[in-house]
Design an enzyme around this catalytic site. Structure first.
Site, PDB file in Angstrom:
ATOM      1  N   ARG A  69       0.845  -1.193   0.000  1.00 40.53           N
ATOM      2  CA  ARG A  69       0.000   0.000   0.000  1.00 40.53           C
ATOM      3  C   ARG A  69       0.882   1.245   0.000  1.00 40.53           C
ATOM      4  NH1 ARG A  69      -1.745   0.788   4.391  1.00 40.53           N
ATOM      5  NH2 ARG A  69      -1.039  -1.035   5.530  1.00 40.53           N
ATOM      6  N   TYR A 197      -1.322  -3.639  -7.129  1.00 39.04           N
ATOM      7  CA  TYR A 197      -1.032  -4.402  -5.923  1.00 39.04           C
ATOM      8  C   TYR A 197      -2.169  -4.389  -4.897  1.00 39.04           C
ATOM      9  CZ  TYR A 197       0.874  -6.496  -1.863  1.00 39.04           C
ATOM     10  OH  TYR A 197       1.031  -7.355  -0.807  1.00 39.04           O
ATOM     11  N   LYS A 206      -9.480  -2.495   1.769  1.00 37.68           N
ATOM     12  CA  LYS A 206      -9.200  -1.351   2.626  1.00 37.68           C
ATOM     13  C   LYS A 206      -9.977  -0.106   2.176  1.00 37.68           C
ATOM     14  CE  LYS A 206      -7.008  -3.828   5.267  1.00 37.68           C
ATOM     15  NZ  LYS A 206      -5.661  -4.116   5.591  1.00 37.68           N
ATOM     16  N   HIS A 226     -10.387  -2.458  11.601  1.00 35.30           N
ATOM     17  CA  HIS A 226      -9.284  -3.302  11.118  1.00 35.30           C
ATOM     18  C   HIS A 226      -9.049  -4.409  12.142  1.00 35.30           C
ATOM     19  CE1 HIS A 226      -4.835  -3.327   9.468  1.00 35.30           C
ATOM     20  NE2 HIS A 226      -5.587  -4.214   8.857  1.00 35.30           N
ATOM     21  N   SER A 248      -1.139  -3.570  10.424  1.00 34.16           N
ATOM     22  CA  SER A 248      -0.785  -4.474   9.331  1.00 34.16           C
ATOM     23  C   SER A 248       0.458  -5.305   9.673  1.00 34.16           C
ATOM     24  CB  SER A 248      -0.526  -3.659   8.070  1.00 34.16           C
ATOM     25  OG  SER A 248      -1.661  -2.875   7.781  1.00 34.16           O
ATOM     26  N   CYS A 250       0.932  -7.508  11.937  1.00 32.21           N
ATOM     27  CA  CYS A 250       1.210  -7.612  13.374  1.00 32.21           C
ATOM     28  C   CYS A 250       0.478  -8.774  14.032  1.00 32.21           C
ATOM     29  CB  CYS A 250       0.884  -6.306  14.082  1.00 32.21           C
ATOM     30  SG  CYS A 250       2.032  -4.988  13.676  1.00 32.21           S
ATOM     31  N   GLY A 251      -0.001  -9.724  13.227  1.00 33.87           N
ATOM     32  CA  GLY A 251      -0.472 -10.963  13.834  1.00 33.87           C
ATOM     33  C   GLY A 251      -1.968 -11.218  13.853  1.00 33.87           C
ATOM     34  N   ASP A 277      -9.098  -9.830   9.117  1.00 36.04           N
ATOM     35  CA  ASP A 277      -8.596  -8.491   8.791  1.00 36.04           C
ATOM     36  C   ASP A 277      -9.603  -7.369   9.064  1.00 36.04           C
ATOM     37  OD1 ASP A 277      -6.325  -6.996   7.743  1.00 36.04           O
ATOM     38  OD2 ASP A 277      -7.525  -6.587   5.967  1.00 36.04           O
ATOM     39  N   ARG A 371       2.147 -12.115  -0.574  1.00 36.27           N
ATOM     40  CA  ARG A 371       0.869 -12.514   0.028  1.00 36.27           C
ATOM     41  C   ARG A 371       0.232 -13.692  -0.691  1.00 36.27           C
ATOM     42  NH1 ARG A 371      -1.594  -8.746   4.185  1.00 36.27           N
ATOM     43  NH2 ARG A 371       0.091  -7.262   4.497  1.00 36.27           N
ATOM     44  N   GLY A 498       0.584 -19.964  19.146  1.00 37.91           N
ATOM     45  CA  GLY A 498      -0.409 -20.773  19.856  1.00 37.91           C
ATOM     46  C   GLY A 498      -0.504 -20.424  21.335  1.00 37.91           C
TER      47      GLY A 498
HETATM   48  P1  GTP Z   1      -2.361  -7.584   7.554  1.00 42.06           P
HETATM   49  O1  GTP Z   1      -2.876  -8.653   6.666  1.00 42.06           O
HETATM   50  O2  GTP Z   1      -1.213  -6.823   6.955  1.00 42.06           O
HETATM   51  O3  GTP Z   1      -3.395  -6.665   8.093  1.00 42.06           O
HETATM   52  O4  GTP Z   1      -1.617  -8.274   8.785  1.00 42.06           O
HETATM   53  P2  GTP Z   1      -1.959  -9.312   9.947  1.00 42.06           P
HETATM   54  O5  GTP Z   1      -2.156  -8.534  11.208  1.00 42.06           O
HETATM   55  O6  GTP Z   1      -2.981 -10.292   9.566  1.00 42.06           O
HETATM   56  O7  GTP Z   1      -0.547  -9.997  10.072  1.00 42.06           O
HETATM   57  P3  GTP Z   1      -0.092 -11.514  10.191  1.00 42.06           P
HETATM   58  O8  GTP Z   1      -0.928 -12.332  11.124  1.00 42.06           O
HETATM   59  O9  GTP Z   1       0.076 -12.060   8.840  1.00 42.06           O
HETATM   60  O10 GTP Z   1       1.330 -11.250  10.888  1.00 42.06           O
HETATM   61  C1  GTP Z   1       2.485 -11.423  10.238  1.00 42.06           C
HETATM   62  C2  GTP Z   1       3.715 -11.258  11.100  1.00 42.06           C
HETATM   63  O11 GTP Z   1       3.488 -11.267  12.509  1.00 42.06           O
HETATM   64  C3  GTP Z   1       4.654 -12.388  10.804  1.00 42.06           C
HETATM   65  O12 GTP Z   1       5.939 -11.862  10.726  1.00 42.06           O
HETATM   66  C4  GTP Z   1       4.495 -13.269  12.025  1.00 42.06           C
HETATM   67  O13 GTP Z   1       5.609 -14.087  12.224  1.00 42.06           O
HETATM   68  C5  GTP Z   1       4.292 -12.270  13.131  1.00 42.06           C
HETATM   69  N1  GTP Z   1       3.582 -12.799  14.296  1.00 42.06           N
HETATM   70  C6  GTP Z   1       2.276 -13.162  14.357  1.00 42.06           C
HETATM   71  N2  GTP Z   1       1.927 -13.584  15.596  1.00 42.06           N
HETATM   72  C7  GTP Z   1       3.060 -13.474  16.349  1.00 42.06           C
HETATM   73  C8  GTP Z   1       3.358 -13.743  17.725  1.00 42.06           C
HETATM   74  O14 GTP Z   1       2.507 -14.149  18.510  1.00 42.06           O
HETATM   75  N3  GTP Z   1       4.626 -13.496  18.147  1.00 42.06           N
HETATM   76  C9  GTP Z   1       5.595 -13.020  17.292  1.00 42.06           C
HETATM   77  N4  GTP Z   1       6.808 -12.796  17.783  1.00 42.06           N
HETATM   78  N5  GTP Z   1       5.349 -12.764  15.988  1.00 42.06           N
HETATM   79  C10 GTP Z   1       4.105 -12.982  15.522  1.00 42.06           C
HETATM   80  C1  SPV Z   2      -2.799  -4.488   5.350  1.00 40.56           C
HETATM   81  O1  SPV Z   2      -1.814  -3.879   4.888  1.00 40.56           O
HETATM   82  O2  SPV Z   2      -3.298  -4.201   6.458  1.00 40.56           O
HETATM   83  C2  SPV Z   2      -3.396  -5.609   4.602  1.00 40.56           C
HETATM   84  C3  SPV Z   2      -2.925  -5.845   3.237  1.00 40.56           C
HETATM   85  O3  SPV Z   2      -4.258  -6.290   5.117  1.00 40.56           O
HETATM   86  S1  SPV Z   2      -3.609  -4.785   2.064  1.00 40.56           S
HETATM   87  O4  SPV Z   2      -4.813  -5.395   1.535  1.00 40.56           O
HETATM   88  O5  SPV Z   2      -2.604  -4.622   1.001  1.00 40.56           O
HETATM   89  O6  SPV Z   2      -3.923  -3.514   2.663  1.00 40.56           O
HETATM   90 MN    MN Z   3      -4.883  -5.473   7.132  1.00 36.84          MN
END
Ligand code: GTP
Ligand code: SPV
Ligand code: MN
Length: 589
Positions: A69, A197, A206, A226, A248, A250-251, A277, A371, A498
């Site tokens: 983005r 993208y 979004k 979000h 984004s 962050c898990g 999301d 992704r 987990g």
């Molecule tokens: P968007 O799709 O961008 O909105 O992101 P999201 O919040 O769904 O992110 P996602 O769950 O894909 O998080 C991706 C990152 O967070 C990866 O680098 C993971 O390894 C890390 N991550 C997720 N959960 C944890 C956790 O509990 N501990 C740690 N240390 N890293 C985590």
């Molecule tokens: C984010 O960046 O928070 C996403 C991916 O979930 S995107 O759809 O590219 O915004």
């Molecule tokens: Mn997102």
């Protein structure tokens, strides 16, 4: 496919502007989508992956300058600058329309315009909203077919109503200097140009489901957030639902699909995914808040996804999935990314398309923001309530982010307004999900900094106002978590993934008035021993460290919060100001 006059006259106007050679209505049929896949493969827009190992899966590579983005090129064009507020880019609407119209003029000459009618939310649900995206990209059509409900049934639902969001996307030549992602909330209009993208072009996500929808929600008395939505089932078979907002990458996807630690699995605990999301939240007839996931698929971060970290996400990508900007194993036409396993393919096409030896290659084979686009129905733990048009009742709202220091593993807000303050003061280190620097702490209220479609101060007020409509015993409890606290050597102090289930159980016990907690300056934190540490490779002392509240660091953060809030001037709700003063006083004692 429709006689809807509003749709047809808008289409005529956009056709005259962009002058495509032909127009194709997307009816949602598998035959049509299959023909489009074949066409995209024939032109090289997509690559067919190993159909035995990954049936129905395809690969797409975007331009190197077009991988995330672009927040600095994203605009909220309300009539006045004040309506967009200080954290959004703004331009006067007629000026922006003139600029965009010049860019779109003739942009689809020699190309096909696809008309995608789509529904955010189950078709016909009282939560759901309709959009129509015009695009000249087959990649967009095929992604929208996974991420939303598309086709003729949506037009039938729309009937002759003009209540839909008009979305125009032209890929053009993906020139980053003329890339614009623009929202006109008052006109229900989204215009995206010069990108191909994800979040820039899948306009239901979004752009609509957060930016336009947050504005609609403010006006209509609901919320677009979000947030992931998960259901946690206890051994008695009772399911409670939690929404969580993390910035984004962050898990959210990880938490939404969590697999409990072995000892909890054996007892019968389970997690069910409703969304990963976005959540649309409304007050139900019984006075509680209900949430739906308006999407139909997951656009998830690939790197870091493995059998160990997120088995359910990985399973979701085994069929009918589109991979964007990951690496390809040329030997068997499967995909690879950092963190999948320790075995990068030797004979590899890295994400930019170069042929390399993955074992000796220095650098990333997959882009950090590569992704997968996977249908939600593929997910082994998809909730039985996923399609429920009434949504699921929310017991807890959780905020969180990446904070190396400051924020403890978990704490609970005292009440709704304090919880809104906790969300409003969220901060997190930036990630590869947006173009720009990575790892810089920035304030990201409710994980909505990049996604709020109007003035952030009014958004805070909307949260406060929603709380006023809820009886205290019906309002969700609000919490803050931080899986990312680091020790002085930079190691994560909490195992995460987990094991985050242990924190969720404390959260739900608190909602039921059962778990023990002690009040400190920032809210309630778990009493010693209140977080279950069975089988956890962590000393009780190490766990206690995760709950340390360093007053000096917190006061520094409060100073930063104050500075951040100052930009909203008089618009900052009095309730937020009062919470800030209260926190400052407690920390200064
Ligand atoms: P968007 O799709 O961008 O909105 O992101 P999201 O919040 O769904 O992110 P996602 O769950 O894909 O998080 C991706 C990152 O967070 C990866 O680098 C993971 O390894 C890390 N991550 C997720 N959960 C944890 C956790 O509990 N501990 C740690 N240390 N890293 C985590
Ligand atoms: C984010 O960046 O928070 C996403 C991916 O979930 S995107 O759809 O590219 O915004
Ligand atoms: Mn997102």
């Amino acid at each position: 496919m429709t006689n809807n006059k509003v749709v047809l006259s808008w289409l005529e106007e956009m056709k005259a502007l962009t002058t495509p050679d032909s127009i194709v209505w997307i009816d949602g049929s598998e035959e049509q989508l299959e023909a489009l896949r074949a066409e995209a493969v024939s032109t090289g827009e997509m690559i067919k992956l190993n159909q035995e190992k990954l049936p129905g899966c395809y690969y797409h590579r975007t331009a190197e300058n077009d991988v995330a983005r672009v927040e600095d090129r994203t605009f909220i064009c309300t009539p006045t600058k004040e309506e967009a507020g200080p954290v959004n880019n703004w331009m006067e609407p007629s000026e922006m329309y003139a600029k965009l119209n010049a860019l779109y003029a003739g942009s689809m000459k020699g190309r096909t315009m696809y008309v995608i009618p789509y529904s955010m939310g189950p078709v016909g649900s009282p939560f759901s909203k309709i959009g129509i995206e015009l695009t000249d990209s087959i990649y967009v059509v095929l992604n929208m077919a996974i991420m939303t409900r598309i086709g003729k049934l949506v037009l039938d639902q729309l009937g002759d109503s003009g209540d839909f969001v008009k979305c125009l996307h032209a890929k053009k030549d993906v020139n980053p200097d003329e890339r614009y992602i623009v929202h006109f909330p008052q006109d229900n209009t989204i215009m995206s140009v010069n990108s191909a993208y994800g979040g820039n072009v899948l306009l239901g996500k979004k752009c609509f489901a957060l930016r336009i929808a947050s504005y609609q929600g403010m006006q209509e008395g609901w919320m677009a957030e979000h947030m992931l939505i998960l259901g946690l089932e206890n051994p008695k078979g009772e399911v409670k639902y939690i929404c969580a907002a993390f910035p984004s990458a962050c898990g959210k996807t990880n938490l939404a699909m969590l697999i409990p630690p072995e000892y909890l699995k054996e007892k019968g605990y389970k997690v069910w995914t409703v969304g990963d999301d976005i959540a649309w939240i409304r007050k139900g007839k019984d006075g509680r808040l209900y949430a739906i996931n308006p999407e139909a698929g997951f656009f998830g971060v690939a790197p870091g996804t493995s059998v160990k970290t997120n088995f359910n996400a990985l399973e979701s990508t085994k069929k009918n999935t589109i991979f964007t900007n990951v690496a390809i194993n040329n030997d068997d036409m499967t995909v690879w990314w950092e963190g999948l396993d320790k075995n990068p393919p030797e004979n590899c096409t890295e994400w930019t398309g170069k042929q390399v030896n993955g074992k000796t290659f220095e650098g990333k084979l997959a882009h950090p923001n590569s992704r997968f686009t996977a249908p939600a129905v593929n997910c082994p733990c998809i909730s039985s309530e996923f399609e429920n048009p009434e949504g699921v009742p929310i017991s807890a709202i959780v905020f969180g982010g990446r904070r190396a220091k400051t924020a403890p593993l978990v704490y609970q807000a005292r009440d709704w307004n304090h919880g809104v303050f906790v969300g409003a003061t969220m901060a997190s280190e930036t990630t590869a999900a947006a173009a720009g620097a990575v790892g810089v702490v920035r304030r990201d209220p409710m994980a909505m900094k990049p996604f709020v479609g109007y003035n952030m101060a009014d958004y805070f007020q909307h949260w406060i106002d929603m709380g006023k409509t809820l009886d205290a015993d019906k309002a969700p409890e609000i919490f803050h978590v931080n899986w990312f606290r680091q020790d002085d050597e930079g190691n994560f102090m909490w195992p995460g993934f987990g094991d985050n289930m242990r924190v969720l159980l404390w959260i739900l016990d608190r909602c039921a008035g059962e778990a023990s907690a002690r009040e400190c300056e920032i809210g309630y934190i778990p009493e010693k021993g209140a977080i279950d540490t069975t089988d956890l490779d962590m000393t009780p002392e190490a766990l206690e460290e995760l709950f340390e509240v360093d007053k000096k660091l917190w006061l520094e953060d409060v100073a930063d919060q104050e500075k951040y809030f100052a930009q909203f001037g008089d618009k900052l709700p009095a309730e937020i100001k009062a919470e800030l003063e209260n926190l400052k006083a407690k920390l200064s004692k």
